[in-house]
Design a protein around this motif. Structure first.
Motif, short mmCIF file in Angstrom:
data_model
loop_
_atom_site.label_atom_id
_atom_site.label_comp_id
_atom_site.label_asym_id
_atom_site.label_seq_id
_atom_site.Cartn_x
_atom_site.Cartn_y
_atom_site.Cartn_z
N LEU A 4 3.12 -5.15 8.56
CA LEU A 4 3.35 -3.93 7.81
C LEU A 4 2.46 -3.92 6.57
CD1 LEU A 4 4.97 -1.31 7.44
CD2 LEU A 4 6.60 -2.64 6.09
N VAL A 5 1.63 -2.91 6.45
CA VAL A 5 0.79 -2.71 5.28
C VAL A 5 1.31 -1.48 4.55
CG1 VAL A 5 -1.55 -2.20 4.46
CG2 VAL A 5 -1.22 -3.77 6.38
N LYS A 6 1.69 -1.67 3.30
CA LYS A 6 2.16 -0.55 2.49
C LYS A 6 0.95 0.26 2.02
CE LYS A 6 6.29 -2.85 0.78
NZ LYS A 6 7.01 -3.32 -0.42
N VAL A 7 1.07 1.58 2.11
CA VAL A 7 -0.01 2.48 1.70
C VAL A 7 0.56 3.47 0.69
CG1 VAL A 7 -1.72 4.17 2.45
CG2 VAL A 7 -1.08 2.29 3.98
N LYS A 8 -0.11 3.56 -0.45
CA LYS A 8 0.29 4.50 -1.50
C LYS A 8 -0.75 5.60 -1.58
CE LYS A 8 1.07 4.91 -6.47
NZ LYS A 8 1.02 4.20 -7.75
N LYS A 9 -0.28 6.84 -1.54
CA LYS A 9 -1.19 7.97 -1.75
C LYS A 9 -1.46 8.10 -3.25
CE LYS A 9 -0.32 11.05 2.14
NZ LYS A 9 0.03 12.44 2.50
N ILE A 10 -2.72 7.96 -3.61
CA ILE A 10 -3.15 8.14 -5.00
C ILE A 10 -3.35 9.62 -5.27
CG2 ILE A 10 -4.98 7.58 -6.67
CD1 ILE A 10 -3.49 5.10 -5.83
N THR A 49 -10.87 7.64 -0.74
CA THR A 49 -9.94 7.85 0.38
C THR A 49 -8.60 8.37 -0.10
OG1 THR A 49 -9.04 5.61 0.31
CG2 THR A 49 -11.00 5.98 1.71
N GLY A 50 -8.33 8.26 -1.40
CA GLY A 50 -7.06 8.74 -1.94
C GLY A 50 -5.89 7.81 -1.69
N ILE A 51 -6.17 6.60 -1.21
CA ILE A 51 -5.08 5.66 -0.92
C ILE A 51 -5.34 4.30 -1.57
CG2 ILE A 51 -4.48 6.74 1.29
CD1 ILE A 51 -5.92 4.24 2.62
N ALA A 52 -4.25 3.57 -1.76
CA ALA A 52 -4.28 2.16 -2.16
C ALA A 52 -3.38 1.43 -1.17
CB ALA A 52 -3.78 1.99 -3.59
N VAL A 53 -3.62 0.14 -0.97
CA VAL A 53 -2.83 -0.62 -0.01
C VAL A 53 -2.26 -1.87 -0.64
CG1 VAL A 53 -4.12 0.21 2.00
CG2 VAL A 53 -4.81 -1.91 0.90
N GLU A 54 -1.17 -2.33 -0.05
CA GLU A 54 -0.59 -3.63 -0.39
C GLU A 54 -0.51 -4.44 0.90
OE1 GLU A 54 3.66 -5.57 -1.76
OE2 GLU A 54 3.13 -3.61 -2.58
N SER A 87 -6.50 -9.00 -1.19
CA SER A 87 -5.04 -8.81 -1.09
C SER A 87 -4.39 -8.47 -2.42
CB SER A 87 -4.39 -10.06 -0.49
OG SER A 87 -4.58 -11.17 -1.35
N ASP A 88 -5.02 -8.81 -3.54
CA ASP A 88 -4.41 -8.50 -4.84
C ASP A 88 -4.95 -7.21 -5.47
OD1 ASP A 88 -6.93 -9.57 -5.33
OD2 ASP A 88 -6.28 -10.86 -6.97
N TYR A 89 -5.80 -6.47 -4.77
CA TYR A 89 -6.34 -5.21 -5.30
C TYR A 89 -5.35 -4.09 -5.02
CZ TYR A 89 -9.41 -1.18 -5.91
OH TYR A 89 -9.96 0.01 -6.32
N ARG A 90 -5.04 -3.30 -6.03
CA ARG A 90 -4.10 -2.20 -5.89
C ARG A 90 -4.69 -0.84 -6.25
NH1 ARG A 90 -2.18 -5.81 -3.66
NH2 ARG A 90 -0.08 -6.63 -3.74
N GLY A 91 -5.99 -0.78 -6.47
CA GLY A 91 -6.63 0.48 -6.81
C GLY A 91 -7.00 1.29 -5.58
N GLU A 92 -7.55 2.46 -5.83
CA GLU A 92 -7.96 3.36 -4.74
C GLU A 92 -9.09 2.73 -3.93
OE1 GLU A 92 -9.30 7.98 -3.91
OE2 GLU A 92 -9.50 7.17 -5.95
#
Length: 148
Positions: A4-10, A49-54, A87-92
């Motif tokens: 599971l990869v979490k995706v945040k819409k920026i 892309t408008g997204i960030a991932v965890e 893996s520690d990047y949380r930006g767009e």
């Protein structure tokens, strides 16, 4: 095995990554732009892309690759060859594209521009050495194994 990869819409109009088929290795990434962007021959562009991932674990990274259709049909490739999202990047996530063709190419809003593959990585430690072990190949590189 699925992770599971979490995706945040920026950005509100961002599209979540999608695999085109059930067994596709990569998930398509989409251009999150308001207006079309035209890439002239030899031009570079950074497309959001408008997204960030965890990513679920520290021993994983997301690797961005060119979409084969864009590369083969239109000469649109990644400007850095392969993008690496740690893996520690949380930006767009942005995709650096370049046009290696002789024709301009216009990227449309919501167009699939790259593919993202989640892969394991080895967190190596590095140690200086005075010598390395011998192998049959030795220092031979760049064509040393012959042309097949």
């Amino acid at each position: 095995m699925s992770e599971l990869v979490k995706v945040k819409k920026i950005k509100e109009n961002a599209v979540l990554p999608k695999r085109a088929t059930a067994y596709a290795a990569g998930a398509d990434l989409y251009a999150c732009i308001e207006e079309p962007v035209t890439l002239a021959p030899s031009a570079l562009a950074k497309i959001p892309t408008g997204i960030a991932v965890e990513l679920p674990r520290a021993d994983m990274a997301a690797f961005l690759f060119a979409r084969s259709g864009l590369g083969v049909k239109h000469g649109i490739t990644l400007s850095n060859g392969v993008g690496v999202v740690d893996s520690d990047y949380r930006g767009e996530i942005c995709v650096g594209l370049c046009n290696v063709s002789d024709e301009p190419y216009t990227i449309q809003p919501q167009e699939r521009i790259a593919q993202m593959v989640i892969m394991p990585v080895v967190q190596a430690d590095f140690e200086e050495a005075d010598a390395l072990s011998d192998t049959a190949r030795g220092q031979g590189g760049f064509g040393s194994s012959g042309k097949m």
